[in-house]
Design an enzyme around this catalytic site. Structure first.
Site, mmCIF file in Angstrom:
data_model
loop_
_atom_site.group_PDB
_atom_site.id
_atom_site.type_symbol
_atom_site.label_atom_id
_atom_site.label_comp_id
_atom_site.label_asym_id
_atom_site.label_seq_id
_atom_site.Cartn_x
_atom_site.Cartn_y
_atom_site.Cartn_z
ATOM 1 C CG HIS A 104 -32.084 27.245 -20.208
ATOM 2 N ND1 HIS A 104 -33.194 26.455 -20.336
ATOM 3 C CD2 HIS A 104 -32.375 28.134 -19.223
ATOM 4 C CE1 HIS A 104 -34.112 26.857 -19.461
ATOM 5 N NE2 HIS A 104 -33.636 27.866 -18.777
ATOM 6 C CE LYS A 143 -34.679 31.806 -24.712
ATOM 7 N NZ LYS A 143 -35.364 33.040 -24.349
ATOM 8 C CG HIS A 172 -37.637 28.796 -21.535
ATOM 9 N ND1 HIS A 172 -36.916 28.687 -20.386
ATOM 10 C CD2 HIS A 172 -37.376 30.036 -22.019
ATOM 11 C CE1 HIS A 172 -36.250 29.811 -20.172
ATOM 12 N NE2 HIS A 172 -36.496 30.650 -21.155
ATOM 13 C CE LYS A 215 -34.951 25.765 -15.274
ATOM 14 N NZ LYS A 215 -34.352 27.057 -15.151
ATOM 15 C CE LYS A 220 -30.630 34.233 -12.595
ATOM 16 N NZ LYS A 220 -31.406 34.069 -13.820
ATOM 17 C CD GLU A 270 -30.751 35.438 -16.917
ATOM 18 O OE1 GLU A 270 -31.954 35.561 -17.162
ATOM 19 O OE2 GLU A 270 -30.317 34.617 -16.104
ATOM 20 C CG ASP A 314 -31.813 28.852 -12.989
ATOM 21 O OD1 ASP A 314 -32.896 28.282 -13.232
ATOM 22 O OD2 ASP A 314 -31.666 30.083 -13.065
HETATM 23 C C1 BG6 Z 1 -35.019 30.335 -16.577
HETATM 24 C C2 BG6 Z 1 -34.130 30.493 -15.390
HETATM 25 O O1 BG6 Z 1 -35.166 28.988 -16.903
HETATM 26 O O2 BG6 Z 1 -34.469 31.045 -17.679
HETATM 27 C C3 BG6 Z 1 -33.966 31.965 -15.055
HETATM 28 O O3 BG6 Z 1 -34.678 29.798 -14.272
HETATM 29 C C4 BG6 Z 1 -33.523 32.741 -16.270
HETATM 30 O O4 BG6 Z 1 -33.047 32.117 -13.971
HETATM 31 C C5 BG6 Z 1 -34.390 32.441 -17.470
HETATM 32 O O5 BG6 Z 1 -33.571 34.119 -15.955
HETATM 33 C C6 BG6 Z 1 -33.873 33.071 -18.738
HETATM 34 O O6 BG6 Z 1 -34.787 32.837 -19.758
HETATM 35 P P1 BG6 Z 1 -35.047 33.896 -20.923
HETATM 36 O O7 BG6 Z 1 -36.001 33.234 -21.847
HETATM 37 O O8 BG6 Z 1 -35.569 35.129 -20.277
HETATM 38 O O9 BG6 Z 1 -33.688 34.109 -21.535
#
Ligand code: BG6
Length: 487
Positions: free
Chosen positions: A243, A185, A181, A151, A329, A219, A238
């Site tokens: 997600h 999870k 992804h 993605k 971020k 994050e 992103d």
């Molecule tokens: C990614 C994004 O797909 O997911 C990142 O590109 C992000 O920017 C990350 O930090 C977060 O994934 P996880 O599994 O660490 O929560």
């Protein structure tokens, strides 16, 4: 490392061509994940051909892979396992062209046998996806293969439609795995188990009982070396269109007729079809102070490193229930929380000052960390005279089950599923295109970015967005330690 029964993995040996092999995702997740799958015995034979723009040879790629494992693997690295893994790594610089790639795959096949399958993993930005697909076509590597697309899939509706069309000129739909992804999870899948394996909550899973929902993924992480990718992408593309919307679909969908890809895909797509277009008035875009002076960032960049928005699902189950989404971020905390706020009682007989309602509504909370947690909060009586009420909670932590070691990381789970041809946890072209469609008003007229302090919760206007509700994070009460004695 203890070996697992191979029947959870693919039947045939796998040759992985990893595009973007020196990139951030490969180093953080894909190489450590493949190492775990290979050394854990999940795959009956595997060889990996890394590809990227970097002019490396196989030996320097092995050094890079080892560095990535040392830095990012969450498990201890056994040296014998590493030696075996290093042995299956090969590398082809993209500039070497299709013949060199075909040659590397042929060498791998000579070792693994002609029945081996190919998994092409495209860990590249949307702008590079098609050239990778073309290269695979020119190298004649389409047979016996599956392709995993990272993605974001395209950058808007038009580019996603073009990408799908071009992709279909080389690969058939049943070979394409569009990965997100978050769906891999463990706790995301647990939403399905929680909702549909129990009779308790589903009857109240609707607008009559639920006041609003928050999907909050702040994050602390900055962008590191990813500014090049991120400048073109931003937080909405992103994280949200990918997600957060996928998680929202698991939360909001009707019960599927079966736990299989078509049934799940249909129900998720119904949620996406019911989503109202995102109104720019319901969106706060933010950028942390200092982003514009980072390497690779335009000094006048309008890219958002933060986004919060309200989203509505206009169907019988959810009409009028706001879903608030937030991610960004360099925020105050790293969390991945889904929080469901229940409606408050219509009348209260508790005396003024008793504390009822003082700490917000009752919540059901899912923590999407690998060591996942859930909590149900409610008002209860404080022991002692009179009637004082406190917010209490029932909490569950995966760690308490003693099975936390069995958790596969999201990428590991999904790579294994793609190798097995199981697309249950992958996204569909129709769903993705619909999500780009609801994004049109926002992408065409994005509100200006507002600056925020690194380490904060985003721009101040996030509070107006959720008023009269409040953001659930930061939590007023911390999660209970599931293992307080350290035993
Ligand atoms: C990614 C994004 O797909 O997911 C990142 O590109 C992000 O920017 C990350 O930090 C977060 O994934 P996880 O599994 O660490 O929560």
């Amino acid at each position: 490392m203890a070996k697992v029964s191979p029947d959870v993995g693919p039947k045939d040996p796998q040759i992985v061509t990893l595009f973007g092999a020196t990139g951030d995702l490969a180093r953080r997740k894909l190489l450590p994940g493949l190492f775990h799958l290979v050394s854990g015995g999940f795959i009956p034979g595997c060889r990996i051909v890394g590809l990227s723009l970097d002019e490396l040879d196989a030996e320097s790629f092995r050094t890079l892979a080892r560095g990535a494992l040392d830095e990012f693997s969450t498990r201890k690295i056994d040296e014998a396992d590493w030696a075996a893994f290093a042995d299956i790594l090969d590398y082809v610089p993209l500039a070497a062209g299709p013949d060199a790639l075909r040659g590397a795959v042929a060498r791998a096949e000579a070792v693994l046998g002609s029945h081996s399958q190919r998994l092409h993993y495209l860990s590249v930005p949307p702008s590079a996806a098609l050239s990778a697909v073309r290269l695979l076509g020119e190298a004649d590597l389409v047979q016996r293969s599956r392709v995993v697309m990272e993605k974001p899939f395209g950058t808007d509706l038009t580019s996603a439609v073009i990408l799908n069309t071009r992709l279909h000129e080389v690969f058939s739909e049943d070979q394409i795995f569009r990965i997100d992804h978050f769906l891999g999870k463990e706790p995301a899948q647990n939403i399905l188990a929680f909702r549909f394996a129990n009779g308790l909550f589903e009857p109240i899973w609707n607008r009559n009982f639920i006041d609003h929902v928050q999907i909050d993924v702040p994050e602390t992480l900055g962008l590191g070396k990813r500014t090049g990718f991120y400048e073109q992408t931003g937080a909405y593309r992103d994280m949200v269109v990918t997600h957060l919307f996928q998680i929202l679909a698991f939360m909001a969908m009707e019960p599927p007729t079966a736990l299989e890809p078509r049934a799940i895909g249909e129900e998720k797509n119904k949620v996406f079809r019911s989503m109202l277009p995102i109104d720019p008035e319901d969106v706060v875009r933010g950028q942390y102070i200092g982003y514009r002076s980072e390497e690779g960032v335009d000094p006048e960049s309008e890219t958002e490193t933060f986004i919060a928005l309200k989203c509505l699902i206009d169907n019988w189950r959810w009409a009028g229930v706001p879903f608030y989404l937030r991610t960004g971020k360099r925020l105050a905390e790293g969390q991945r929380v889904i929080s469901i706020a229940f409606r408050e009682p219509p009348k209260s007989m508790f005396p003024a000052g008793s504390g009822v309602g003082a700490q917000g509504p009752d919540h059901l909370t899912f923590d999407l960390a690998d060591a996942s947690k859930m909590s149900l909060s409610f008002y209860g009586k404080r022991p002692g005279p009179g009637m004082r009420l406190d917010k209490l909670s029932l909490q569950f932590a995966m760690q308490e089950t003693g099975r936390i070691g069995d958790v596969l990381e999201a990428y590991e789970r999904l790579i294994l599923d793609a190798m097995r041809g199981d697309r249950t946890l992958f996204t569909t072209a129709e769903g993705i295109e619909r999500l780009w469609e609801v994004s049109i008003p926002l992408l065409e007229s994005p509100p200006p970015v507002r600056l925020y302090q690194p380490g904060s919760w985003g721009p101040k206007s996030i509070h107006q967005l959720v008023a009269p509700h409040a953001w659930r994070l930061p939590f007023e009460r911390a999660w209970r330690d599931p293992n307080p004695t350290g035993a």
